[in-house]
Design a protein around this motif. Structure first.
Motif, mmCIF file in Angstrom:
data_model
loop_
_atom_site.group_PDB
_atom_site.id
_atom_site.type_symbol
_atom_site.label_atom_id
_atom_site.label_comp_id
_atom_site.label_asym_id
_atom_site.label_seq_id
_atom_site.Cartn_x
_atom_site.Cartn_y
_atom_site.Cartn_z
ATOM 1 N N UNK A 110 0.838 -1.200 0.000
ATOM 2 C CA UNK A 110 0.000 0.000 0.000
ATOM 3 C C UNK A 110 0.877 1.256 0.000
ATOM 4 N N UNK A 111 1.939 1.232 0.798
ATOM 5 C CA UNK A 111 2.875 2.361 0.818
ATOM 6 C C UNK A 111 3.546 2.568 -0.528
ATOM 7 N N UNK A 112 3.916 1.451 -1.178
ATOM 8 C CA UNK A 112 4.524 1.550 -2.509
ATOM 9 C C UNK A 112 3.515 2.079 -3.524
ATOM 10 N N UNK A 113 2.254 1.633 -3.422
ATOM 11 C CA UNK A 113 1.213 2.095 -4.336
ATOM 12 C C UNK A 113 0.945 3.585 -4.161
ATOM 13 N N UNK A 114 1.097 4.084 -2.949
ATOM 14 C CA UNK A 114 0.884 5.506 -2.675
ATOM 15 C C UNK A 114 2.099 6.340 -3.085
ATOM 16 N N UNK A 115 3.141 5.684 -3.551
ATOM 17 C CA UNK A 115 4.388 6.367 -3.907
ATOM 18 C C UNK A 115 4.221 7.502 -4.902
ATOM 19 N N UNK A 116 3.376 7.316 -5.910
ATOM 20 C CA UNK A 116 3.170 8.345 -6.933
ATOM 21 C C UNK A 116 2.522 9.593 -6.326
ATOM 22 N N UNK A 135 0.197 4.527 10.663
ATOM 23 C CA UNK A 135 -1.096 4.989 10.161
ATOM 24 C C UNK A 135 -1.572 4.153 8.973
ATOM 25 N N UNK A 136 -0.645 3.749 8.122
ATOM 26 C CA UNK A 136 -1.010 2.887 6.998
ATOM 27 C C UNK A 136 -1.562 1.565 7.511
#
Length: 193
Positions: A110-116, A135-136
């Protein structure tokens, strides 16, 4: 620390408690390497790695590389409470453990997906920011069941990515925290779920 040598082998004799826990009474040969950090502090690195195969510099490099592993353990133990199982049978404990590992991997994905989204927010900032792991995890935990039973997974994931991108923490290069010498227990939460 009192020994003037930088890299040497010593005999470690387990204490009574360690002997009881590990069922090992014999002394153990260990390699002790002193590493001087950038702050001037001296760290004692204890290993069983042979001097002929690993130099002092190799051990210091390995010491620096272990940080990611320690952060993972920090997330696994107190935050996910991996030591606090609700089951007593081994099968149930394995299920809980693997569920915790799945949750950790989903947080990372999820953190990687939010990278952009995070990169867009970082464009005009002085510091670099990354997603807030805790928080994630909390956002994901609230939606994890819906991810597996709903048909609108894409909408849930998009909403989750937006929430993750809102909770950022600054990444400060070279940031150091002084270690505290304390006899207090290090466990954050000792209560069961």
């Amino acid at each position: 620390m009192a020994d003037s040598r930088i890299d040497f082998t010593a005999e470690w004799i387990p204490s009574k408690k360690e002997q009881k826990n590990s069922k090992r009474e014999n002394p153990i040969q260990v390699r002790i390497t002193k590493a001087v950090l950038e702050t001037g502090e001296t760290e004692l690195l204890v290993s069983n790695l042979e001097e002929s195969k690993f130099s002092t510099e190799d051990l210091v490099t390995l010491y620096g590389m272990r940080w990611g592993v320690e952060e993972g353990i920090k997330n696994l133990k107190p935050r996910i409470k991996v030591e606090q199982f609700g089951c007593r049978k081994p099968v149930g404990i394995y299920q809980e453990f693997y569920a915790h590992i799945l949750a950790m991997n989903m947080v990372a994905l999820t953190g990687m997906a939010a990278g952009k989204e995070i990169k867009k927010k970082n464009a005009k900032r002085k510091l670099t920011y990354k997603y807030n792991w805790k928080n994630t995890f909390l956002h994901l935990r609230a939606k994890i069941v819906k991810l597996f039973i709903r048909e609108c997974v894409v909408k849930i994931l998009d909403n989750l990515i937006i929430k993750v991108a809102l909770n950022l923490v600054a990444v400060k290069k070279g940031r150091k925290f002084p270690r505290k010498d304390t006899d207090e227990p290090t466990r954050v939460n000792q209560y069961y779920k």
